[in-house]
Design a protein around this motif. Structure first.
Motif, PDB file in Angstrom:
ATOM      1  N   UNK A 122       0.798  -1.219   0.000  1.00 16.37           N
ATOM      2  CA  UNK A 122       0.000   0.000   0.000  1.00 16.37           C
ATOM      3  C   UNK A 122       0.831   1.270   0.000  1.00 16.37           C
ATOM      4  N   UNK A 123       2.118   1.138   0.243  1.00 15.48           N
ATOM      5  CA  UNK A 123       2.995   2.292   0.298  1.00 15.48           C
ATOM      6  C   UNK A 123       4.427   1.911   0.002  1.00 15.48           C
ATOM      7  N   UNK A 124       5.319   2.836   0.288  1.00 11.41           N
ATOM      8  CA  UNK A 124       6.738   2.608  -0.012  1.00 11.41           C
ATOM      9  C   UNK A 124       7.330   1.504   0.843  1.00 11.41           C
ATOM     10  N   UNK A 125       8.097   0.667   0.213  1.00 17.22           N
ATOM     11  CA  UNK A 125       8.926  -0.298   0.913  1.00 17.22           C
ATOM     12  C   UNK A 125      10.314  -0.289   0.298  1.00 17.22           C
ATOM     13  N   UNK A 126      11.255  -0.768   1.059  1.00 24.12           N
ATOM     14  CA  UNK A 126      12.616  -0.867   0.559  1.00 24.12           C
ATOM     15  C   UNK A 126      12.887  -2.333   0.243  1.00 24.12           C
ATOM     16  N   UNK A 127      13.882  -2.936   0.860  1.00 20.88           N
ATOM     17  CA  UNK A 127      14.085  -4.359   0.632  1.00 20.88           C
ATOM     18  C   UNK A 127      12.828  -5.138   1.009  1.00 20.88           C
ATOM     19  N   UNK A 128      12.482  -6.103   0.181  1.00 26.00           N
ATOM     20  CA  UNK A 128      11.341  -6.966   0.455  1.00 26.00           C
ATOM     21  C   UNK A 128      11.782  -8.418   0.388  1.00 26.00           C
ATOM     22  N   UNK A 129      11.028  -9.270   1.046  1.00 28.66           N
ATOM     23  CA  UNK A 129      11.389 -10.668   1.072  1.00 28.66           C
ATOM     24  C   UNK A 129      10.193 -11.582   1.157  1.00 28.66           C
ATOM     25  N   UNK A 154       8.004  -2.045  -9.336  1.00 31.63           N
ATOM     26  CA  UNK A 154       7.755  -0.886  -8.492  1.00 31.63           C
ATOM     27  C   UNK A 154       6.664   0.026  -9.050  1.00 31.63           C
ATOM     28  N   UNK A 155       6.457  -0.003 -10.356  1.00 31.61           N
ATOM     29  CA  UNK A 155       5.366   0.773 -10.931  1.00 31.61           C
ATOM     30  C   UNK A 155       4.018   0.272 -10.435  1.00 31.61           C
ATOM     31  N   UNK A 156       3.940  -1.028 -10.164  1.00 34.28           N
ATOM     32  CA  UNK A 156       2.721  -1.627  -9.636  1.00 34.28           C
ATOM     33  C   UNK A 156       2.778  -1.822  -8.132  1.00 34.28           C
ATOM     34  N   UNK A 157       3.919  -1.477  -7.532  1.00 34.17           N
ATOM     35  CA  UNK A 157       4.128  -1.642  -6.096  1.00 34.17           C
ATOM     36  C   UNK A 157       3.847  -3.078  -5.663  1.00 34.17           C
ATOM     37  N   UNK A 158       4.362  -4.011  -6.440  1.00 36.30           N
ATOM     38  CA  UNK A 158       4.077  -5.419  -6.235  1.00 36.30           C
ATOM     39  C   UNK A 158       5.355  -6.244  -6.343  1.00 36.30           C
ATOM     40  N   UNK A 159       5.470  -7.234  -5.477  1.00 37.57           N
ATOM     41  CA  UNK A 159       6.566  -8.185  -5.501  1.00 37.57           C
ATOM     42  C   UNK A 159       6.005  -9.558  -5.852  1.00 37.57           C
ATOM     43  N   UNK A 160       6.845 -10.386  -6.472  1.00 39.75           N
ATOM     44  CA  UNK A 160       6.410 -11.696  -6.928  1.00 39.75           C
ATOM     45  C   UNK A 160       7.375 -12.781  -6.483  1.00 39.75           C
ATOM     46  N   UNK A 161       6.855 -13.980  -6.380  1.00 41.36           N
ATOM     47  CA  UNK A 161       7.675 -15.159  -6.190  1.00 41.36           C
ATOM     48  C   UNK A 161       7.186 -16.223  -7.162  1.00 41.36           C
ATOM     49  N   UNK A 162       7.998 -16.522  -8.156  1.00 42.37           N
ATOM     50  CA  UNK A 162       7.698 -17.592  -9.095  1.00 42.37           C
ATOM     51  C   UNK A 162       8.267 -18.884  -8.539  1.00 42.37           C
ATOM     52  N   UNK A 163       7.423 -19.880  -8.389  1.00 45.68           N
ATOM     53  CA  UNK A 163       7.817 -21.151  -7.815  1.00 45.68           C
ATOM     54  C   UNK A 163       7.572 -22.250  -8.843  1.00 45.68           C
ATOM     55  N   UNK A 197       7.247  -9.745   3.128  1.00 48.45           N
ATOM     56  CA  UNK A 197       7.699  -8.810   4.143  1.00 48.45           C
ATOM     57  C   UNK A 197       8.408  -7.638   3.481  1.00 48.45           C
ATOM     58  N   UNK A 198       8.388  -6.493   4.162  1.00 49.13           N
ATOM     59  CA  UNK A 198       9.050  -5.312   3.652  1.00 49.13           C
ATOM     60  C   UNK A 198       9.722  -4.528   4.753  1.00 49.13           C
ATOM     61  N   UNK A 199      10.695  -3.725   4.355  1.00 49.64           N
ATOM     62  CA  UNK A 199      11.397  -2.854   5.293  1.00 49.64           C
ATOM     63  C   UNK A 199      10.927  -1.416   5.147  1.00 49.64           C
ATOM     64  N   UNK A 200      10.904  -0.705   6.267  1.00 49.00           N
ATOM     65  CA  UNK A 200      10.481   0.688   6.291  1.00 49.00           C
ATOM     66  C   UNK A 200      11.614   1.657   6.018  1.00 49.00           C
ATOM     67  N   UNK A 201      12.837   1.164   5.951  1.00 53.54           N
ATOM     68  CA  UNK A 201      13.987   2.011   5.700  1.00 53.54           C
ATOM     69  C   UNK A 201      15.031   1.233   4.936  1.00 53.54           C
TER      70      UNK A 201
END
Length: 122
Positions: A25-32, A71-80, A94-98
Motif C-alpha cells: 500500500x505504500x513505499x517499501x525498501x528491501x522486500x522478502x 515498483x510501478x505496480x508496487x508489487x513483488x512476486x515469487x515464481x515457484x 515482508x518489507x522494510x520501512x527504511x
C-alpha cells in the motif's frame, strides 16, 4: 503503516508451478518472502532490493524459485517451479520501512502480509 497483501496461493500437484504476488500500500525498501510449515519456524526464502538489482536466496530454493518486483505496480512476486510436497506452507511477504545499511536479507523486516497457503500434493 504499509499494508502487504499476498495472493496466488492454492493447491498444486508436485512438479507444478505457482506465482505468488505481494501488493504493498505504500513505499517499501528491501522486500522478502518467507514461509512457515505447520510445527516449523518461519523460514527465509528470498529477498530483493528496492531497485531489484540485488537478490538473495536460500541455497536449496534458488534453482526453483525466482523473486522479482515491479515498483510501478508496487508489487513483488515469487515464481515457484517444480514444486514439491515439502514446499507446503503458508507463504508470507515482508518489507522494510527504511534502507538499512546491512543487507541481512533474512531479517530486519517491519511489515508483514497475512500469508497465503500453498499446498503441494503428491
Amino acid at each position: 503503516q504499509v499494508q502487504l497483501v499476498e495472493s496466488g496461493g492454492g493447491l498444486v500437484q508436485a512438479g507444478g508451478s505457482l506465482r505468488l504476488s505481494c501488493a504493498a500500500s505504500g513505499r517499501t525498501f528491501t522486500m522478502g518472502w518467507f514461509r512457515q510449515a505447520p510445527g516449523k519456524e518461519r523460514e527465509f526464502i528470498a529477498a530483493i532490493s528496492v531497485s531489484g538489482g540485488r537478490t538473495a536466496y536460500t541455497d536449496s530454493m534458488k534453482a526453483r524459485f525466482t523473486i522479482s518486483r515491479d515498483n510501478a505496480k508496487n508489487t513483488m512476486y515469487l515464481q515457484m517451479n517444480s514444486l514439491k510436497p515439502e514446499d507446503t506452507a503458508v507463504y508470507y511477504c515482508a518489507g522494510r520501512s527504511s534502507n538499512r545499511d546491512a543487507w541481512a536479507p533474512d531479517r530486519g523486516y517491519d511489515y508483514w502480509g497475512q500469508g497465503t497457503q500453498v499446498t503441494v500434493s503428491s
